[in-house]
Design a protein around this motif. Sequence first.
Motif, PDB file in Angstrom:
ATOM      1  N   GLU A 166       0.808  -1.223   0.000  1.00 55.11           N
ATOM      2  CA  GLU A 166       0.000   0.000   0.000  1.00 55.11           C
ATOM      3  C   GLU A 166       0.842   1.274   0.000  1.00 55.11           C
ATOM      4  O   GLU A 166       0.340   2.366  -0.262  1.00 55.11           O
ATOM      5  N   THR A 167       2.139   1.150   0.320  1.00 57.44           N
ATOM      6  CA  THR A 167       2.987   2.345   0.275  1.00 57.44           C
ATOM      7  C   THR A 167       3.333   2.748  -1.152  1.00 57.44           C
ATOM      8  O   THR A 167       3.769   3.870  -1.383  1.00 57.44           O
ATOM      9  N   GLU A 210       8.106  10.816   1.185  1.00 56.77           N
ATOM     10  CA  GLU A 210       6.664  10.710   0.918  1.00 56.77           C
ATOM     11  C   GLU A 210       6.474  10.084  -0.463  1.00 56.77           C
ATOM     12  O   GLU A 210       7.079  10.530  -1.445  1.00 56.77           O
ATOM     13  N   GLU A 215       1.850   8.034   1.298  1.00 56.94           N
ATOM     14  CA  GLU A 215       2.353   7.337   2.475  1.00 56.94           C
ATOM     15  C   GLU A 215       3.707   7.924   2.884  1.00 56.94           C
ATOM     16  O   GLU A 215       4.481   8.392   2.046  1.00 56.94           O
ATOM     17  N   ALA A 234       8.283   1.651   6.975  1.00 55.40           N
ATOM     18  CA  ALA A 234       6.942   2.190   6.746  1.00 55.40           C
ATOM     19  C   ALA A 234       6.344   2.583   8.090  1.00 55.40           C
ATOM     20  O   ALA A 234       6.129   1.733   8.956  1.00 55.40           O
ATOM     21  N   ASN A 236       3.587   4.156  10.844  1.00 52.63           N
ATOM     22  CA  ASN A 236       2.143   4.066  11.063  1.00 52.63           C
ATOM     23  C   ASN A 236       1.800   4.756  12.372  1.00 52.63           C
ATOM     24  O   ASN A 236       2.661   5.060  13.200  1.00 52.63           O
ATOM     25  N   ALA A 240       3.804   7.923  12.026  1.00 48.53           N
ATOM     26  CA  ALA A 240       3.440   8.421  10.711  1.00 48.53           C
ATOM     27  C   ALA A 240       2.863   9.818  10.789  1.00 48.53           C
ATOM     28  O   ALA A 240       3.170  10.695   9.965  1.00 48.53           O
ATOM     29  N   GLU A 244       4.383  13.080   9.108  1.00 52.32           N
ATOM     30  CA  GLU A 244       3.580  13.936   8.240  1.00 52.32           C
ATOM     31  C   GLU A 244       3.601  15.377   8.725  1.00 52.32           C
ATOM     32  O   GLU A 244       3.650  16.319   7.929  1.00 52.32           O
TER      33      GLU A 244
END
Length: 868
Positions: A166-167, A210, A215, A234, A236, A240, A244
Amino acid sequence: MSVKKSGPIHRDKAGVIDTRASDPGKDTRAKSTFVGERLRSRSERGLMRRLWTACMGGTILTALFAPTLAQTKSSLPPAEKLFTSVEMVGYALVLGILSAAMLSAGWLIRQRGRLEAEGAEMRSALSDANQRISRYQALIADKNRRIVIWDGQNGKPEFLGQLPAETGAPQTDSEFLAFGRWLKPASASELEKAIEALRHSAESFDVIAETHRGEVIEVQGRLSGGRAFARFVALNNLRAELAELKIERNRLRNSIATFESLLDAIEQPVWRRDAEGHLTWVNHAYSEAVEAGSPDQAVREGREILNTLTREKIKAAATPESPFHDVVSTAVRGKRTFFDVVDIREPSGSCGMAVDVSGEEALREELARTLKSHAETLEHLEAPVAIFDRDRRLQFFNQPFQKLWDLEPLFLESRPDHGELLDRLRSARKLPEQLSWKAWKENTLSVYRSLETQTDLWHLPNGQTLRIIASAHPQGGATWVFENVTAQFELESRYNTLLRVRGETIDHLSEGVAVFGPDGRIELSNPAFRALWGITEADSKQGTHIKAIEAACAPSYDGADGWKAFAKMITSFEDERPSSQGTLELYSRLVLDYAVTPLPNAQTMLTFVNKTDSVLAERALKEKNEALRKADELKNDFVQHVSYELRSPLTNIIGFTDLLKTPAIGPLNERQSEYIDHISTSSSVLLTIVNDILDLATVDAGIMRLDYADIDLTDLLDDVSMQMTDRLQESNVSLEIAAAAHLGHIVADQQRLKQILIKILTNAVNFAPEGSTIELKCWREDSDFVFTVHDNGCGMSKDMLATVFNRFSTNGKSGKRSGAGLGLSIVESFVNLHNGTVSIDSEPGRGTTVSCRIPSAIVEPQAIAAAE
């Protein structure tokens, strides 16, 4: 931290991780085999070494004791000398070897036990090492991490683990390092620079990247054991979100820095204040306006570009919902300057910008003076003029404008809106009537939104026509000029109407028309002229000389009395120019009647009328008449010759066949009799076909005449039934005739009527199944003789019914006999000669019914023999 396992990990002698193996079990088995082979090799080498040592020891012992034994032997009495010296040496050697072997065996057994213990200990250590490797692999092989390892600057990268799909990170190793494909451009560029610095300059890094899917990935770069490691994690949840936020913070910082750089580069003063009204940031234009050395100095010293009264006014008027916006006056470098100030209030402070509009104010004053001068000039014009400002209000009008619309001066001086002015004029019925007033009004006022001058014509109800010229002003508003073009428009309209009528009339003429001036140049032509001569519109455009038109028409016609004669007549200087007429035939077989007509003003008109159809029709009629006459002669000759040439040989064949059947010629055997019967039958069929063809040819030639006679229908039916007897018996079909006892008489051709009945019955017998019955029903309707023939055959489809009366149309697959397909065609021809009708009703599987009606002749029949 864990990464997804991509292969078993081993350590070489230097303790460096090796990921080249792919099967942990296979690697463990290989290591166990390698250790066992090393143990066995070491044991075998020790055994061989010890055997060699024992042998050498026994030999040495034998060599040492050999002299002693020899002496002992020499001292014994002769009777006791049982062995020789050589035998004693051999015995000694054997005993030495046996002793060495026993000693070596004992020592080897002891060494083997010790080696087995060492092997067990090494296998145990290897198993522990494999377990630790598996734990390390499970710890690294996490689906949320991926590690890339570079061994030196030129070494190929090694990959451990995977990132979640999904990344957006590629799963294949070859595409993973192409960061630009799955990371955003800024992140990809930053990461590539960081990895380059890590590998060449040993600079560690921590980067937040990014992906294109939005992601966030954390990338850590480290150097260990001469290798460069880049760990992709990755993130989360909170990590995350934190990453961000960091990215967003960096983005906001960059945006603010970019925005400040932009504001710092513009020429208008810009400032930012805190909640208490103190300056916190200004641009260079502000510092220059307040004569400060730098923006920091202006902020530090609190130099204000606006006076105190203006600042207090801004502070009182500006709100977060309604910013301050006004033109203020201040002193800059000792000069009075006008600024258009915008100040925005926020909870944390305020920011503002000042635009120097001193030049605009000067221009505004100059414009006012210019407009006043223009107004004085426009007042002396006879054309009505009105000027509206940017708000579409009447700013100026002259006296002709007031007289044109007959409006009150007080109303005009009240500066009405342009839309209001139009509504008032419409109410007074002074504007053109429009189907959609709203749309027309919107279109009229669109000049205020346009940069181009608009022109329009207004046809007023009082009969006047005005040309409206509306010109928009660059600073807003528009000037409207009204020009009365009623007289000019009427003359132009009348002239254009005459031209259009003349043009439409000439263009729609079927005759080709061309008008030439005295200089031999064409002035007008119509499409029919160009179509007749096969030239284009460009070849005959206005102003083309007749020589050029002659060249363009040359491929269509070549004659001395053609275009050369036309050119001579058109360009002639004679006072009296005669007219001329004639006929031309073009290469395309077009026949044209031409006429040369002199016109006033020394012009000449050429007209061409296409007479091709009438001429060709006349020729075609003559040719067709001649062809019909020859065809009629050929048909008559054909019928006469074929009647003799075909019938005579067939008659001879049939006669000789019948003669061979007679006993007077002599007896025939069975095969000869069978052949004679076939010849007779085939000759009869061929004679019937020839007679049918001759009958049809006679009908087509139009020379067949019916031999009318008074016929007794009862005798006719008896005669027909007798002739059909043999055919009915041959096909095992019966005929049932249903008719009144006295059918009476009819005036018709007896032979042709009998042929009609026999042809229809023969066709029914051919398609009727064996053992069935054919029904012949006859009756009278007034003076007409009507009969039907029905059989229970296979019937016919609609497609067959459509062609059943065609010549040579047969259906041999379903009939007992196949013929030439002329029977029903002859029936139709003979019935038509009697002015009767024939029809067929049939469906597949339900048989066929043929209906025929023969009317009795009204006039007295004339016995005219048919051509046979």
